[in-house]
Design an enzyme around this catalytic site. Sequence first.
Site, PDB file in Angstrom:
ATOM      1  N   GLY A  92      24.605 -41.334 -15.440  1.00 29.47           N
ATOM      2  CA  GLY A  92      23.571 -41.357 -15.391  1.00 29.47           C
ATOM      3  C   GLY A  92      22.978 -43.073 -14.834  1.00 29.47           C
ATOM      4  O   GLY A  92      22.349 -43.488 -14.977  1.00 29.47           O
ATOM      5  N   ASN A 104      18.885 -50.494 -18.705  1.00 26.22           N
ATOM      6  CA  ASN A 104      18.514 -49.796 -18.449  1.00 26.22           C
ATOM      7  C   ASN A 104      17.450 -50.850 -19.447  1.00 26.22           C
ATOM      8  O   ASN A 104      17.930 -52.039 -20.217  1.00 26.22           O
ATOM      9  CB  ASN A 104      18.252 -48.075 -18.968  1.00 26.22           C
ATOM     10  CG  ASN A 104      18.772 -47.311 -18.450  1.00 26.22           C
ATOM     11  OD1 ASN A 104      18.711 -47.864 -17.345  1.00 26.22           O
ATOM     12  ND2 ASN A 104      18.585 -45.715 -19.355  1.00 26.22           N
ATOM     13  N   HIS A 118      21.096 -55.507 -18.701  1.00 28.33           N
ATOM     14  CA  HIS A 118      20.382 -56.070 -17.762  1.00 28.33           C
ATOM     15  C   HIS A 118      18.775 -57.016 -18.531  1.00 28.33           C
ATOM     16  O   HIS A 118      17.962 -56.788 -18.155  1.00 28.33           O
ATOM     17  CB  HIS A 118      19.858 -55.013 -16.357  1.00 28.33           C
ATOM     18  CG  HIS A 118      21.296 -55.158 -16.500  1.00 28.33           C
ATOM     19  ND1 HIS A 118      21.202 -53.565 -15.566  1.00 28.33           N
ATOM     20  CD2 HIS A 118      22.009 -55.835 -16.055  1.00 28.33           C
ATOM     21  CE1 HIS A 118      22.360 -53.519 -13.554  1.00 28.33           C
ATOM     22  NE2 HIS A 118      22.745 -55.093 -14.629  1.00 28.33           N
ATOM     23  N   ALA A 137      21.234 -35.658 -17.691  1.00 30.04           N
ATOM     24  CA  ALA A 137      22.365 -35.459 -18.890  1.00 30.04           C
ATOM     25  C   ALA A 137      21.379 -35.114 -20.129  1.00 30.04           C
ATOM     26  O   ALA A 137      21.661 -34.849 -21.110  1.00 30.04           O
ATOM     27  CB  ALA A 137      21.589 -36.999 -18.594  1.00 30.04           C
ATOM     28  N   CYS A 194       1.430 -72.704 -19.228  1.00 31.09           N
ATOM     29  CA  CYS A 194       1.372 -74.216 -18.995  1.00 31.09           C
ATOM     30  C   CYS A 194       0.783 -74.120 -17.043  1.00 31.09           C
ATOM     31  O   CYS A 194       0.837 -74.476 -15.940  1.00 31.09           O
ATOM     32  CB  CYS A 194       3.060 -74.533 -17.991  1.00 31.09           C
ATOM     33  SG  CYS A 194       4.130 -73.492 -17.390  1.00 31.09           S
TER      34      CYS A 194
HETATM   35  N1  APR Z   1      20.948 -37.247 -15.116  1.00 28.40           N
HETATM   36  C1  APR Z   1      22.074 -37.382 -14.788  1.00 28.40           C
HETATM   37  N2  APR Z   1      22.433 -38.543 -14.034  1.00 28.40           N
HETATM   38  C2  APR Z   1      21.220 -38.854 -12.260  1.00 28.40           C
HETATM   39  C3  APR Z   1      19.898 -38.120 -13.172  1.00 28.40           C
HETATM   40  C4  APR Z   1      20.001 -37.015 -14.240  1.00 28.40           C
HETATM   41  N3  APR Z   1      19.236 -36.013 -14.721  1.00 28.40           N
HETATM   42  N4  APR Z   1      19.044 -38.859 -12.295  1.00 28.40           N
HETATM   43  C5  APR Z   1      19.504 -39.411 -11.581  1.00 28.40           C
HETATM   44  N5  APR Z   1      20.696 -39.570 -12.068  1.00 28.40           N
HETATM   45  C6  APR Z   1      21.819 -40.278 -11.638  1.00 28.40           C
HETATM   46  C7  APR Z   1      22.222 -40.610 -10.064  1.00 28.40           C
HETATM   47  O1  APR Z   1      23.089 -39.653  -9.247  1.00 28.40           O
HETATM   48  C8  APR Z   1      22.716 -41.806  -9.603  1.00 28.40           C
HETATM   49  O2  APR Z   1      23.721 -41.358  -9.624  1.00 28.40           O
HETATM   50  O3  APR Z   1      21.944 -41.784 -11.658  1.00 28.40           O
HETATM   51  C9  APR Z   1      22.409 -42.480 -11.094  1.00 28.40           C
HETATM   52  C10 APR Z   1      21.605 -43.171 -11.195  1.00 28.40           C
HETATM   53  O4  APR Z   1      21.504 -44.861  -9.960  1.00 28.40           O
HETATM   54  P1  APR Z   1      20.294 -45.405 -10.103  1.00 28.40           P
HETATM   55  O5  APR Z   1      19.361 -45.235  -9.498  1.00 28.40           O
HETATM   56  O6  APR Z   1      21.427 -46.631  -8.656  1.00 28.40           O
HETATM   57  O7  APR Z   1      20.537 -46.705 -10.719  1.00 28.40           O
HETATM   58  P2  APR Z   1      21.864 -47.168 -12.409  1.00 28.40           P
HETATM   59  O8  APR Z   1      22.668 -47.290 -11.858  1.00 28.40           O
HETATM   60  O9  APR Z   1      21.175 -47.522 -13.478  1.00 28.40           O
HETATM   61  O10 APR Z   1      20.768 -49.008 -10.901  1.00 28.40           O
HETATM   62  C11 APR Z   1      22.246 -50.144 -11.762  1.00 28.40           C
HETATM   63  O11 APR Z   1      20.366 -51.042 -10.282  1.00 28.40           O
HETATM   64  O12 APR Z   1      18.563 -51.747  -9.771  1.00 28.40           O
HETATM   65  C12 APR Z   1      19.812 -52.637  -9.882  1.00 28.40           C
HETATM   66  O13 APR Z   1      18.881 -53.235 -12.106  1.00 28.40           O
HETATM   67  C13 APR Z   1      18.699 -51.991 -11.981  1.00 28.40           C
HETATM   68  O14 APR Z   1      20.166 -51.576 -13.488  1.00 28.40           O
HETATM   69  C14 APR Z   1      19.950 -51.123 -12.986  1.00 28.40           C
HETATM   70  C15 APR Z   1      20.935 -51.319 -11.299  1.00 28.40           C
END
Ligand code: APR
Length: 250
Positions: free
Chosen positions: A186, A101, A118, A231, A149
């Site tokens: 998450g 994040n 990231h 979470a 620039c």
């Molecule tokens: N509590 C726990 N888990 C959760 C919650 C919550 N309240 N809300 C959503 N999630 C879970 C979802 O089920 C999913 O598995 O969090 C995860 C989010 O996944 P993504 O949206 O893919 O995010 P992330 O895994 O951080 O993405 C990785 O991808 O787009 C790029 O650079 C961006 O850092 C990011 C990377």
Amino acid sequence: MTALAQAAVLMRRRPRVAVLTGAGISVESGIPDFRSAQGLWSRYDPAEYATLWAFRRDPHRVWRMLAEMIQVVDAARPNPAHQALARMERAGVVKGVVTQNIDGLHQAAGSREVLEFHGNCRSLSCLECGRRYTREEAAVLGVPPPCGCGALLKPDIVFFGETISERALEDSRELAAHCDIILVVGTSAEVAPANQMPWIARQHGATVVELNLEPTCLTDSVTDIFVPGPAATTLHELAEEVLGTVTSHE
Ligand code: APR
């Protein structure tokens, strides 16, 4: 015994805990994740808005997403999940957090050992001349902020097509290779190389504890204990169980 109680028993016994977090840990702070139904990628195609190529081709267009993202991040505050990790770090249980994040909420909650895999929005750089600006310096230049620039500045977050710093890779592998337990919180674990951490930890004998609303590609492959739920609730309860402020349900 619930999965959460199992994880707590382990964490009380073997307290070298590493953590990998993704956008899901900040959803309850009001920041949408990327790949859930209401995620950011349901409104912005990452191929058009989150690649280095897209930024070079049409920075004004990408800045429409960036401006929205930065506004939401600026309004967000740490939730009980971020606070739980900070408490467990102070108690000597959590050794470090690797986060995908860019919202800075782990540090705002008090975590000190945080690796921003990231990048973050605290500074912006010019792809043309390389000059770097702090958020504050760029804030007075307007949105999107122009470099001296003439090119448009880009926040120092890692876009698709950009490489993760060698140092970040090294440090995250080190943390994963020397922990007894890794909490994976998450994240859909769709994006490499961050998603390698649970595998590295497992190869070095660690237990993989996954906290998510729903199963992911890790759950049936590398996860040992899956703790379902939001979470802000599950991680808060886990910290309470581990740090002993509630009677344990062993
Ligand atoms: N509590 C726990 N888990 C959760 C919650 C919550 N309240 N809300 C959503 N999630 C879970 C979802 O089920 C999913 O598995 O969090 C995860 C989010 O996944 P993504 O949206 O893919 O995010 P992330 O895994 O951080 O993405 C990785 O991808 O787009 C790029 O650079 C961006 O850092 C990011 C990377």
